[in-house]
Scaffold this motif. Structure first.
Motif, PDB file in Angstrom:
ATOM      1  N   GLU A   1      43.629  15.757  13.619  1.00 23.70           N
ATOM      2  CA  GLU A   1      44.931  15.192  14.018  1.00 23.70           C
ATOM      3  C   GLU A   1      44.835  14.505  15.371  1.00 23.70           C
ATOM      4  O   GLU A   1      45.388  13.423  15.575  1.00 23.70           O
ATOM      5  CB  GLU A   1      45.969  16.310  14.045  1.00 23.70           C
ATOM      6  CG  GLU A   1      47.362  15.836  14.454  1.00 23.70           C
ATOM      7  CD  GLU A   1      48.341  16.988  14.548  1.00 23.70           C
ATOM      8  OE1 GLU A   1      49.503  16.735  14.934  1.00 23.70           O
ATOM      9  OE2 GLU A   1      47.947  18.140  14.250  1.00 23.70           O
ATOM     10  N   ARG A   2      44.114  15.122  16.306  1.00 19.30           N
ATOM     11  CA  ARG A   2      43.976  14.535  17.643  1.00 19.30           C
ATOM     12  C   ARG A   2      43.277  13.176  17.578  1.00 19.30           C
ATOM     13  O   ARG A   2      43.737  12.196  18.196  1.00 19.30           O
ATOM     14  CB  ARG A   2      43.186  15.484  18.543  1.00 19.30           C
ATOM     15  CG  ARG A   2      43.001  14.972  19.968  1.00 19.30           C
ATOM     16  CD  ARG A   2      42.040  15.852  20.730  1.00 19.30           C
ATOM     17  NE  ARG A   2      40.700  15.798  20.158  1.00 19.30           N
ATOM     18  CZ  ARG A   2      39.842  14.799  20.395  1.00 19.30           C
ATOM     19  NH1 ARG A   2      40.183  13.773  21.150  1.00 19.30           N
ATOM     20  NH2 ARG A   2      38.640  14.826  19.843  1.00 19.30           N
ATOM     21  N   ILE A   3      42.209  13.087  16.808  1.00 23.96           N
ATOM     22  CA  ILE A   3      41.453  11.835  16.724  1.00 23.96           C
ATOM     23  C   ILE A   3      42.292  10.743  16.066  1.00 23.96           C
ATOM     24  O   ILE A   3      42.352   9.595  16.537  1.00 23.96           O
ATOM     25  CB  ILE A   3      40.152  12.070  15.939  1.00 23.96           C
ATOM     26  CG1 ILE A   3      39.230  12.998  16.725  1.00 23.96           C
ATOM     27  CG2 ILE A   3      39.443  10.752  15.656  1.00 23.96           C
ATOM     28  CD1 ILE A   3      38.001  13.425  15.965  1.00 23.96           C
ATOM     29  N   LEU A   4      42.980  11.097  14.984  1.00 27.37           N
ATOM     30  CA  LEU A   4      43.796  10.096  14.293  1.00 27.37           C
ATOM     31  C   LEU A   4      44.973   9.642  15.140  1.00 27.37           C
ATOM     32  O   LEU A   4      45.366   8.468  15.103  1.00 27.37           O
ATOM     33  CB  LEU A   4      44.283  10.671  12.964  1.00 27.37           C
ATOM     34  CG  LEU A   4      43.195  10.894  11.896  1.00 27.37           C
ATOM     35  CD1 LEU A   4      43.778  11.602  10.688  1.00 27.37           C
ATOM     36  CD2 LEU A   4      42.579   9.558  11.473  1.00 27.37           C
ATOM     37  N   GLN A   5      45.554  10.543  15.908  1.00 25.49           N
ATOM     38  CA  GLN A   5      46.645  10.154  16.793  1.00 25.49           C
ATOM     39  C   GLN A   5      46.162   9.187  17.873  1.00 25.49           C
ATOM     40  O   GLN A   5      46.850   8.213  18.196  1.00 25.49           O
ATOM     41  CB  GLN A   5      47.268  11.398  17.426  1.00 25.49           C
ATOM     42  CG  GLN A   5      48.164  12.178  16.484  1.00 25.49           C
ATOM     43  CD  GLN A   5      48.773  13.392  17.148  1.00 25.49           C
ATOM     44  OE1 GLN A   5      48.348  13.796  18.237  1.00 25.49           O
ATOM     45  NE2 GLN A   5      49.751  14.001  16.507  1.00 25.49           N
ATOM     46  N   GLU A   6      44.978   9.446  18.408  1.00 18.76           N
ATOM     47  CA  GLU A   6      44.435   8.530  19.413  1.00 18.76           C
ATOM     48  C   GLU A   6      44.162   7.152  18.811  1.00 18.76           C
ATOM     49  O   GLU A   6      44.441   6.127  19.447  1.00 18.76           O
ATOM     50  CB  GLU A   6      43.141   9.116  19.992  1.00 18.76           C
ATOM     51  CG  GLU A   6      43.361  10.349  20.868  1.00 18.76           C
ATOM     52  CD  GLU A   6      42.047  10.901  21.412  1.00 18.76           C
ATOM     53  OE1 GLU A   6      40.989  10.321  21.055  1.00 18.76           O
ATOM     54  OE2 GLU A   6      42.072  11.882  22.165  1.00 18.76           O
TER      55      GLU A   6
END
Length: 885
Positions: A419-424
């Motif tokens: 989720e963190r990578i996709l949000q970035e």
């Protein structure tokens, strides 16, 4: 350069075609008979077949001819560089020929009185040969040697005549033999001419010779002629390398290397591959030839001959383990393995690539990205995470690597990091718009899997409607709305948003792979809303797609069978042309013509404009016509002429549309009826499955043929070595020709196998079997629920009827009780009224009695009290009361 005589047989071949009367037209008879039409068809097919054979052979020989010409030119350059005074040699050569020509003319005058036909004919041939050589303007020492032998034989003949004027040279067997032998050297016919002479001999001998025989002889002559010329080049090159100095050999090497590099730079990869291969074979004494081997493999790679390229690169890895080209070699080996879906080998090559020490470059990033993709294909997500983490922000693969990194984290159930990578990535404005939407789609699906439906809906709403996978977005949005409502109590559920999104998907994305899933979900929503008709309609539509797929599978099988028969008929046509058998040709042609149209109809019927979907549309228009007719009658009854005219105009438009639409009963397309316009996804999945089976079968067939050819080449190598030891040069030439033929076939099969794997196995997201099973379950469930609800309703109705009957019975009892009470009250009241009436009458009678009595008897009055006395009560009163009661 190829000699002009080599084209002699080719011209003879064309002359044979024209002599068959292909262009003869009978203008006197406008209407041709059936036999004439068949003859014209046969000759036309023969012409086309011969042209096709010639074109294919010429096309296949372009590469080797270009390579041979290049080799000859380089040899000429080398010879010119080594030999001095070439112009003087040429001048002396032609001076000698002119001298010999003058001598022949003088001999001709001196030997004329002898009147020998054989000798005079030989003199003419020698004179013509010298003149032709002078006219050609080329130095031909072989021809010069033959002319010298002929001159010596003529001088011998002159001396024999001088010694014995009565000598009969024509009857001298030894002289005649020498004369014919020298004449054969003098003429030196080409292989093409010899082949044509063999053809003419067969024809004159009465054998049935066909045009295919002529073509076959020409083809054999061309192959043998090429091998002879290539053998001459090899012999000359070996001699030049053997006799040359170190500087001359280096000059030859640099010349060939320069020509090979030029061919590669200009895109002549076949010529470059042959040239680099020749360098590797001839100049091994130079030392390290890693660049030649690298570009040879790269030429094969660019020619889509991946197996040959893989063989060259693996040889490179073995022979040059310290070459600076080694990292690039591993990159190409990884790409070839990825192409053939050999993912374990990709990882093995990457491990070897890492040992080269190359880091921080575009090559390193590319190979690392490929290794990570291969690891993901194998399900090794931990290794993929390790590889992808090595790609920094400066890498051109960074954003794609981050996307794959998020997928890898999902693979190891680390959803927070994904989720963190996709949000970035979603917050990065520099991303390609389509890739940015793809990131948002992946993020939305992640939220959906985490059951955070509000975030999923918000993320899906951010995606642009022009996104290439927007149908997938709509489906994810519909599922999110649906799951969100399902989490609520039953009384608070509202599926309007999910239903609206699904209707948009179904109406606007006709060929979407997610259409069946959308209809299944919509049917379930209607089922939850107790809208059984709509639920059954959607479930039935999904379920019937399986029947359409079964029909499509059967048609695909039929199409494959018909295709094989058509190809077999076409092969029989070619065999009939080879054997010059018109009857067999016409039979095969009639069979192919008869089957070709059904084959097209079965194969491409889904492209027809006449189908059941159109029929449904026509039915809908007819229903509108009936409704308009009803409205017209009502308007006519109300005398609304304006409405009648408007309705009639609408009816005319609908009639016109119906008459122009092809229907199932009136198809206008040559392809017949389209059975799949109502279920395009069933046809799509069926065609994809059939195509994938054909691709797999083709790969297997190519692999088997390649293994057979490799086995045959190994056997030929053994036979060639044995023939060379036995000095059986005739057999050696035949074996070399066979090896050349199989080597060319191996290259073609290599290309075909590369293309077969390049086609790939196409996958779809239709999942027809899965959703059709859901459709069956939905139909059964809805019908069972309808049956259960009907039974329950009947039971409730029976209970209500029983309650109503009980209530009515009780009410009847109450009413009857009240009626009895009223009757009793009526009776009581009636008695009271009667009693009062009796009392009134009695009082009236008493009054009348008293009046009548006292009027006649005054002395009975009581004057003392002032009131008349009432008569005493009689004893009959109780009996009267009893009677009243």
């Amino acid at each position: 350069m190829r000699n002009k005589n080599h084209l002699f047989l080719f011209y003879a071949l064309l002359l044979f075609v024209f002599s068959t009367g292909l262009f003869a037209q009978q203008k006197q008879e406008p209407a041709k008979t059936s036999s004439q039409k068949q003859d014209l068809l046969y000759t036309s097919a023969l012409k086309h077949y011969v042209n096709e054979l010639i074109a294919n052979l010429s096309e296949s020989s372009i590469g080797q001819e270009r390579f041979l010409v290049q080799q000859i030119r380089m040899l000429n350059d080398e010879i010119l560089a080594r030999v001095k005074g070439v112009e003087k040699v040429k001048e002396s050569y032609f001076q000698l020929l002119n001298k010999r020509l003058a001598e022949v003319k003088a001999l001709k005058r001196r030997l004329a009185p002898y009147h020998s036909a054989q000798l005079n004919d030989f003199l003419d041939k020698v004179e013509n040969t010298i003149k032709a050589t002078l006219a050609a303007g080329k130095v031909d020492f072989q021809k010069q040697r033959a002319i010298e032998d002929a001159m010596q034989l003529l001088y011998v003949a002159e001396e024999m005549i001088k010694m014995d004027p009565n000598a009969k040279l024509d009857k001298d067997a030894e002289f005649t033999h020498d004369l014919k032998k020298t004449e054969g050297k003098l003429v030196s016919k080409s292989l093409a001419q010899l082949s044509y002479e063999d053809y003419q001999n067969k024809k004159s001998a009465g054998e049935k010779v066909t045009i295919y025989d002529l073509y076959r002889e020409w083809k054999r002559a061309e192959h043998v002629n090429y091998e002879l010329r290539w053998t001459d080049v090899e012999i000359i090159k070996k001699k030049l390398l053997r006799d040359g100095t170190a500087a001359e050999r280096e000059r030859m090497f640099k010349r060939e290397l320069r020509q090979a590099a030029t061919a590669f730079n200009y895109g002549f990869y076949d010529l470059a591959e042959r040239s680099f291969g020749e360098i590797l074979n001839r100049y091994s004494f130079i030392g390290q030839l890693d660049d030649c081997l690298f570009y040879k493999g790269l030429s094969n790679y660019l020619l889509d001959r991946y197996l040959a390229a893989q063989s060259d690169f693996e040889r490179f890895v073995h022979d040059y383990p310290t070459s600076p080209y080694l990292p690039k070699v591993y990159r190409y080996l990884m790409q070839i393995s990825m192409h053939f879906s050999n993912y374990p080998k990709v990882l093995s090559y990457y491990d070897a690539f890492q040992k080269t020490g190359v880091q921080g470059s575009g090559l390193y990033d590319e190979t690392t990205f490929m290794a990570a993709a291969a690891a993901m294909k194998l399900g090794k997500f931990e290794k993929a995470i390790l590889y992808l983490s090595r790609l920094g922000k400066k890498s051109p693969f960074y954003y794609q690597a981050q996307y794959l990194l998020a997928e890898s984290y999902v693979g190891v159930n680390n959803y927070n990091e994904a989720e963190r990578i996709l949000q970035e990535l979603s917050l990065n404005e520099r991303l390609n718009p389509d890739f940015h939407d793809k990131v948002l789609l992946k993020l939305g699906m992640l939220y959906y899997e985490l059951q955070d439906y509000n975030k999923a809906i918000y993320t899906f709403d951010l995606i642009n409607q022009g996104f290439s996978q927007y149908d997938r977005v709509l489906l994810g949005l519909a599922w999110s709305y649906f799951k969100k409502e399902m989490a609520k109590p039953v009384s608070q559920r509202n599926f309007a948003n999910a239903q609206q999104v699904l209707e948009v998907l179904i109406d606007n994305f006709y060929g979407s792979d997610y259409l069946l899933e959308a209809k299944t979900l919509l049917g379930y929503i209607h089922q939850l809303q107790n809208d059984t008709d709509e639920a059954l309609r959607n479930y039935q539509d999904v379920y019937s797609a399986r029947e359409a797929k079964d029909l499509s599978d059967a048609l695909n099988t039929e199409s494959e069978v018909l295709g094989k028969i058509v190809n077999q008929a076409q092969s029989l046509e070619k065999k009939a042309l080879d054997k010059d058998d018109p009857n067999a040709f016409h039979k095969a042609y009639a069979l192919r013509k008869k089957l070709y149209r059904p084959y097209l109809q079965v194969t491409y019927l889904d492209l027809s404009s006449a189908g059941f979907g159109v029929k449904h549309e026509v039915d809908r228009l007819n229903a509108q016509l009936h409704e308009l007719e009803r409205l017209r009658q009502e308007a006519k009854a109300q005398q609304r002429k304006d409405l009648v005219k408007r309705i009639e105009r609408m009816e005319y438009k609908i009639y016109g549309a119906i008459n122009t639409i092809p229907t199932v009963t009136r198809p206008s397309s040559l392809l017949g009826i389209n059975y799949f316009d109502t279920h395009p996804l069933a046809r799509k999945e069926s065609v994809l499955e059939t195509r994938n089976k054909q691709v797999l079968a083709m790969r297997k067939d190519i692999e088997n043929q390649r293994e057979e050819i490799v086995k045959r080449l190994n056997q030929l190598d053994i036979q060639i070595n044995q023939a060379r030891k036995d000095k059986n040069y005739k057999k050696l030439v035949a074996l070399e020709l066979s090896k050349e033929h199989f080597s060319d076939l191996l290259k073609k099969l290599d290309f075909l196998e590369t293309q077969a794997y390049g086609m790939g196995l196409r996958k779809s997201n239709i999942n027809l079997n899965k959703w059709s099973d859901y459709g069956v379950f939905g139909l059964t469930n809805v019908k069972f629920n309808v049956k259960t609800m009907t039974a329950k309703e009947i039971k409730d109705m029976q209970k209500r009827i029983q309650d109503i009957n009980t209530f009515l019975k009780l009410r009847r009892q109450n009413i009857e009780h009240k009626i009895r009470q009223i009757n009793e009250q009526i009776i009581v009241m009636t008695r009271k009224v009667r009693q009062q009436e009796r009392l009134r009458k009695r009082e009236e009678m008493n009054r009348q009695f008293e009046e009548s009595y006292f009027d006649t008897h005054d002395t009975e009055l009581n004057y003392d009290e002032g009131q008349p006395q009432q008569a005493p009560q009689t004893k009959t009163q109780p009996s009267e009361n009893k009677q009243q009661k």
